[in-house]
Write an enzyme that holds these catalytic residues in place. Sequence first.
Site, mmCIF file in Angstrom:
data_model
loop_
_atom_site.group_PDB
_atom_site.id
_atom_site.type_symbol
_atom_site.label_atom_id
_atom_site.label_comp_id
_atom_site.label_asym_id
_atom_site.label_seq_id
_atom_site.Cartn_x
_atom_site.Cartn_y
_atom_site.Cartn_z
ATOM 1 C CE LYS A 72 -19.912 -6.122 -4.658
ATOM 2 N NZ LYS A 72 -18.348 -6.388 -4.933
ATOM 3 C CE LYS A 96 -20.812 -9.760 -7.133
ATOM 4 N NZ LYS A 96 -20.087 -10.477 -6.238
ATOM 5 C CB CYS A 117 13.489 5.080 -3.337
ATOM 6 S SG CYS A 117 13.105 3.256 -3.292
ATOM 7 C CE1 TYR A 166 -23.602 -17.104 -12.696
ATOM 8 C CE2 TYR A 166 -24.076 -17.142 -10.004
ATOM 9 C CZ TYR A 166 -23.028 -17.171 -11.102
ATOM 10 O OH TYR A 166 -21.961 -17.337 -11.158
ATOM 11 C CD GLU A 175 -30.667 -13.603 -11.201
ATOM 12 O OE1 GLU A 175 -30.183 -14.661 -10.695
ATOM 13 O OE2 GLU A 175 -30.551 -13.381 -12.390
ATOM 14 C CB CYS A 190 17.448 2.017 -4.285
ATOM 15 S SG CYS A 190 16.180 3.201 -4.996
ATOM 16 C CB CYS A 227 14.693 0.115 -6.720
ATOM 17 S SG CYS A 227 13.930 0.153 -5.029
ATOM 18 C CB CYS A 287 11.376 4.172 -7.033
ATOM 19 S SG CYS A 287 13.284 3.643 -6.998
ATOM 20 C CG ASP A 312 -19.282 -13.014 -0.288
ATOM 21 O OD1 ASP A 312 -18.817 -12.998 -1.341
ATOM 22 O OD2 ASP A 312 -19.131 -12.558 0.825
#
Length: 694
Positions: free
Chosen positions: A340, A125, A434, A244, A123, A437, A457, A452, A127
Amino acid sequence: MAPVTPDVNQRIQELRRLLQKASYAYYVLDNPIMADAIYDQLYRELQQLETEYPELVTSDSPTQRVGEKPATGFVSVGHNIPLYSLDNAFNLEEFSQWQERWQRHISGDISQDSGLNTEYVCELKIDGSALALTYENGILVRGVTRGDGYTGEDITQNVRTIRSIPLRLNLEEVNRDQHLDQPPALVEVRGEAFLRRNVFERINQERAQAGEPLFANPRNAAAGTLRQLEPRIVAKRQLDFFAYTLHIPNQDSSEEYTIPMPNSQWDALELMQKLGFPVNPHRQCCTSLQDVQDYYNYWDAKRKDLPYLTDGVVVKINAFRIQKQLGFTQKFPRWAIALKYPAEEAPSRVEAITVNVGRTGAVTPLAILEPVQLAGTTVQRAALHNGDYVAQLDLRVGDTVIVRKAGEIIPEVVRVLPELRPDHAKPFEMPTHCPVCNQPLVRPKGEAVTRCINSSCPAIVKGTLTHWASRNALDINGLGEKIVEQLVDQGLVTSVADLYDLTLEQLVSLERMGHKLAQKLLNAIAKSKTQPWSRVLYGLGIRHVGSVNAQTLAQTFPTIEQLAQATVTDIEGIYGIGPEIAQSVWGWFQISSNQTLITRLREAGLQLEASTKTRALDKTQPLTGKTFVITGTLPTLKRSDAKDLIQNAGGKVTSSVSAKTDYLVVGEDAGSKLEKAKELGITQLSESQLLDLL
C-alpha cells in the site's frame, strides 16, 4: 410472426460477431476499429431483427446488456471459490519480510530451485469493488459481489450493463492460434469494478443538482452503483472493469481443454485479455525486489495522473506451481500481498480529547478535530489507540496534528506539530474511572489497553447488543444502534437475554416506535431463536472469536455444555485455533455472570447445540476431525473430486503440510509436500487407500 430463414439467422450471428469484435477493440485493446456511427447503425439493425424474431434473442446478445425490469432484491449466493482478501504491507521493509516468510514456508534450498528465484507480477491496486464472474460454455451466467469472501450478492443484471465485461468469451481471438471450437464448460474471472475520476465527478454533479447526498469517493460510488435495483441507472453511471484472476476448474487433470491452460499469473492476464477482458495495461513482471521497488516508486509519483484511483500495488508470485505449494492462511493467500501507498495526510487542530468505551470494555482515546477533507471524506474524529500512544505523541488539546487514514479507512493522528502548540496546553491523562459507569478502570498486565470490567456498564451492554443483532450473529433486523441506546438508557435491557422478555408495550414507549414497527422488531427477535448454535456462539462476543472460528468451535463442540467443559488444551488442539483464542474461550465460561446468561438464553429458547440432523450426520462421517493434504496426480480421481469426497465425509483439506496434518494423499510426481510429510511422520495414503478409508 415471420418465419426465421437461414439468411436472417446468419445475419444476426454476423452482427453479433462484428459488435463483439468492435467492443473488444474499444474496451480491451483501446484501439477502436469502427466509427461510433457505424457501430450504432449495426446495433440498430440487430435490435430491429431481434424485435422481428424474438425467438432468436440470446442472453449474450449486445442488445441485452441493460435489463428491462428492475431487480426486486439481491440473493445471497455462495462463491464457487472463496474470495480471499490480501495481506497488506505498508512499506518496502514489510514487503521484504513477506518474501522471507513465504520462502521459509517452502522446504528445501531455495537457491537450488530456479523457480524460486522468483518472478513477481505487479498490478496497480484499483480502488473499486471486487466481482466474481462465472461463464458456462462461454456465456456470462452470474456476477457476484465479494461479500464476506464466502458468500456474496447475485447482481448479474447489473454486471451485464458494464460494457467492458464480455457477455460471451472472445474465443475467436484465442482460437486464432489454437484452432479450437468448443468453449470450456466453466470459467470464473475475478476483477475490480470501478469508476473513472471524470465519471465520478459527473455523478456527484448530477446528485448535487438533484439535491441528493454526494458520494464520498469513487469506491463508495462503485459499490453503491452495483447494488442499485434498477439496471438502467447502473448502465448510466458507466462502471468500468479490470480482470485480475482466472480460475478454470480441474486444471490439474489431463483432460483436453479448449483453451490453453496458463502456468503463471502473467499468462493468465494475457489469456484473459484475449478472452475479452480488460486487464490493467500498467502491469509489469519483476525479477527482483529492486524491480518491485522501482515499480512501486514510479507509480507512487505517477498515480495522480491516472484516470482512476489506486491505493497501492498488488504483488503476486508469478508461477502457479509455487502459488499452489504455498496455499493460503485462514485469511490470505501466502503468494500475494498488497503493497500500500502511504495514506493521504492533512493537518488539523485538536478541539478535544474524549474516550470511548467499546463492547469489550476497551477504553479508547479519541481526538475531536476541526473538520478536514481527507481522501475524499470529511474527518472530524481520529483514533488514538490507547493511553501509551497519546503519551508517546505528547498530544494535547489545541495541538495542530497530522491526520491520515489508516488503511485508507480509519482516520488516525500520526504526529504532532509542537512548534504550533498554544501556551498552557496540558498533557492528556487517561481517566481512572469509566466515563460511563464510573467504575474503576484496570489495565491488565502485558496489555496496552485500559478496560472497564463492569459487565453491566451501559456502554458495554450497548456494544454487546449491537454485536448480538449484527448480520453474522443473530441477524435481528430493525435492532439498530439508536434502538439499542434507548433500550439501555431506559433500563429495559441490561443483557442480550433481556431482549427475549421485551413486550409490545415496552417497545411502543420508545421514541418514534409505533405499533407496527414494534411488532416487526418483536418478530425479528423471536426469529433469532432459530439461528444455529455457531451464530449464537459468535453473537456472545467472546474476545478473538470471529464468525469463522465460531463455526469451527461449534463443529467440534456440538453443544454449549461440551464447550463450557473443555480445557484450554482441548480447545487449542483444534486446527486453526491458537492459544490466545483458546484461553479467551475458556476464561469466558469461568465467569459466573456468563453462566447465568447461558441459563437465561436456554430458557428463552436459543439454539445452544447443533441440530439433531447435523449431529447425527457428524457422528456418521468417517473422516470427521481429520485433516488431509493432496499432492501429485492421482490415478483416476481429479484433485477436486478427491477433495469433494473427503469433505463430504467430514474431513478437511488444506493446501500445505503441517504438524496438524493427519494424512497426505500421494499421487505421481509428488513434490516437496511428500518430503515434509516424511519428516513429520505423517501417514501417507494412495488413492485406493483413501477410498478404503472412505
